[in-house]
Motif scaffolding. Structure first.
Motif, PDB file in Angstrom:
ATOM      1  N   ARG A   1       0.679  -1.100  -0.013  1.00 29.63           N
ATOM      2  CA  ARG A   1       0.036  -0.031  -0.057  1.00 29.63           C
ATOM      3  C   ARG A   1       0.752   1.179  -0.074  1.00 29.63           C
ATOM      4  N   ASN A   2       1.998   1.361   0.732  1.00 24.97           N
ATOM      5  CA  ASN A   2       2.864   2.277   0.883  1.00 24.97           C
ATOM      6  C   ASN A   2       4.266   1.995   0.599  1.00 24.97           C
ATOM      7  N   ILE A   3       5.084   2.716  -0.394  1.00 25.07           N
ATOM      8  CA  ILE A   3       6.409   2.429  -0.650  1.00 25.07           C
ATOM      9  C   ILE A   3       7.030   3.888  -0.488  1.00 25.07           C
ATOM     10  N   LEU A   4       7.979   3.774   0.171  1.00 28.82           N
ATOM     11  CA  LEU A   4       9.048   5.035   0.284  1.00 28.82           C
ATOM     12  C   LEU A   4      10.269   4.943  -0.398  1.00 28.82           C
ATOM     13  N   VAL A   5      10.413   6.148  -1.204  1.00 32.04           N
ATOM     14  CA  VAL A   5      11.515   6.023  -2.143  1.00 32.04           C
ATOM     15  C   VAL A   5      12.396   7.466  -1.717  1.00 32.04           C
ATOM     16  N   PRO A   6      13.567   7.269  -0.981  1.00 32.45           N
ATOM     17  CA  PRO A   6      14.243   8.472  -0.780  1.00 32.45           C
ATOM     18  C   PRO A   6      14.867   8.925  -2.194  1.00 32.45           C
ATOM     19  N   ILE A   7      14.981  10.473  -2.498  1.00 28.04           N
ATOM     20  CA  ILE A   7      15.484  10.951  -3.880  1.00 28.04           C
ATOM     21  C   ILE A   7      16.396  11.987  -3.357  1.00 28.04           C
ATOM     22  N   ASP A   8      17.316  12.084  -4.093  1.00 28.06           N
ATOM     23  CA  ASP A   8      18.302  12.964  -4.443  1.00 28.06           C
ATOM     24  C   ASP A   8      19.153  13.087  -5.608  1.00 28.06           C
TER      25      ASP A   8
ATOM     26  N   VAL B   1       3.309   5.822  -3.455  1.00 31.94           N
ATOM     27  CA  VAL B   1       4.644   5.813  -3.496  1.00 31.94           C
ATOM     28  C   VAL B   1       5.057   7.301  -2.991  1.00 31.94           C
ATOM     29  N   HIS B   2       5.889   7.239  -1.907  1.00 30.85           N
ATOM     30  CA  HIS B   2       6.093   8.626  -1.038  1.00 30.85           C
ATOM     31  C   HIS B   2       7.706   9.023  -1.335  1.00 30.85           C
ATOM     32  N   LEU B   3       7.767   9.994  -2.185  1.00 32.40           N
ATOM     33  CA  LEU B   3       9.265  10.461  -2.594  1.00 32.40           C
ATOM     34  C   LEU B   3       9.767  11.439  -1.549  1.00 32.40           C
ATOM     35  N   LEU B   4      10.768  11.039  -0.922  1.00 29.48           N
ATOM     36  CA  LEU B   4      11.110  11.708   0.387  1.00 29.48           C
ATOM     37  C   LEU B   4      12.542  12.429  -0.235  1.00 29.48           C
ATOM     38  N   HIS B   5      12.450  13.861   0.049  1.00 26.92           N
ATOM     39  CA  HIS B   5      13.850  14.460  -0.217  1.00 26.92           C
ATOM     40  C   HIS B   5      14.121  15.146   1.122  1.00 26.92           C
ATOM     41  N   ILE B   6      15.494  14.824   1.504  1.00 28.32           N
ATOM     42  CA  ILE B   6      16.017  15.318   2.737  1.00 28.32           C
ATOM     43  C   ILE B   6      16.843  16.324   2.399  1.00 28.32           C
ATOM     44  N   GLY B   7      16.298  17.739   2.885  1.00 32.66           N
ATOM     45  CA  GLY B   7      17.132  19.247   2.389  1.00 32.66           C
ATOM     46  C   GLY B   7      16.094  20.187   2.184  1.00 32.66           C
TER      47      GLY B   7
END
Length: 284
Positions: free
Chosen positions: A164-171, A197-203
């Motif tokens: 149901r939920n997928i986390l994808v870190p992006i940079d 699909v949760h696209l996670l940017h750190i910054g």
């Protein structure tokens, strides 16, 4: 699988140590092989060459498929082939399990490697490179890690999929698009009706990279930004969205310090509460 995306699965390799946690990884490997109608190799590495393989310890493919309702009870091997899945079981001898798996991969390349992994901590983690990390760094295909103690997104009892939920870190580095594309491949192959699909940017949000997102009626994309350390931020976001899977592009190790601490993917794997899919940057 659609040609648009980054990973066409023709061969799945499941490396097993016959411990309890490996049954979860086997269920995922078999379900993915069925979904993609690919071949599945089940590999065990014996630490000593004088021991004969105990084939009775290998997971029961036909019994599992019958339990899932994909085969009738007491099905023959030919019934498995009728599903479009080709099963092979292998045993190699090597005192180093990682070297044994990589040696097998050299002779029998796989598009997807599925294995369970123990999560080491403290001094033991610093003094011993994880077997899972070494295998991932030395393989060419994508690797799906199932941390021991997690149930994953494939039910051992029924074969049902919950993604149901997928986390994808992006940079910007490494390029996140291979991971996004492979995630869409898996959602399509497993016939997941609706996936976030949760696209996670750190910054800084203004510094978030542009990502080409494959169109899919079954996938909804959500953008998230946060600050802090990469590892802790990814793990925190995974808990927040109740992630069934963390998928990330990996560029392997670079430099002495990173080799000592392990790659970012490995560090996340040490504490992840769900499966982790590592996609090599060059797969696209």
């Amino acid at each position: 699988m659609s040609e648009r995306y980054g990973l066409a699965i023709g061969h799945v390799l499941h490396a097993t140590d016959f411990e309890a946690g490996s049954t979860v990884a086997f269920a995922h490997a078999l379900r993915l092989a069925c979904a993609t109608q690919s071949s599945l190799s089940i590999l065990h590495v014996e630490r000593t060459a004088d021991r004969q393989p105990d084939w009775s310890r290998f997971p029961a493919v036909r019994d599992t498929l019958a339990r899932w309702g994909l085969l009738p009870p007491h099905a023959a091997r030919s019934d498995v082939a009728a599903l479009g899945v080709r099963i092979g079981k292998a045993s190699v001898a090597d005192p180093d399990p990682a070297a044994g798996v990589l040696g097998f991969l050299h002779e029998h390349p796989a598009d997807l490697l599925v294995l369970s992994t123990h999560q080491r901590h403290g001094l033991d983690r610093w003094l011993h490179q994880t077997t899972a990390g070494r295998i991932n760094a030395g393989s060419d295909g994508a690797t799906l890690f199932l941390p021991v103690g997690t149930s994953g997104f494939v039910s051992e009892d029924t074969g049902e999929v919950q993604l149901r939920n997928i986390l994808v870190p992006i940079d910007f580095e490494p390029d996140p698009e291979p991971a996004v594309e492979v995630v869409c491949d898996l959602v399509a192959a497993l016939d997941v009706p609706a996936c976030h699909v949760h696209l996670l940017h750190i910054g800084n949000p203004s510094d978030s990279p542009g990502v080409s997102l494959p169109g899919s009626a079954n996938v909804q994309y959500h953008w998230r930004t946060t600050t802090g350390s990469v590892v802790s931020s990814v793990l925190h976001a995974a808990r927040q969205v109740q992630a069934d899977l963390i998928a990330m592009t990996t560029a392997g190790r670079s430099g002495l310090l990173d080799a000592l601490r392990g790659s970012t993917t490995e560090q996340i794997l040490q504490h992840a509460e769900c499966p982790v899919l590592a996609v090599h940057e060059w797969l696209d």
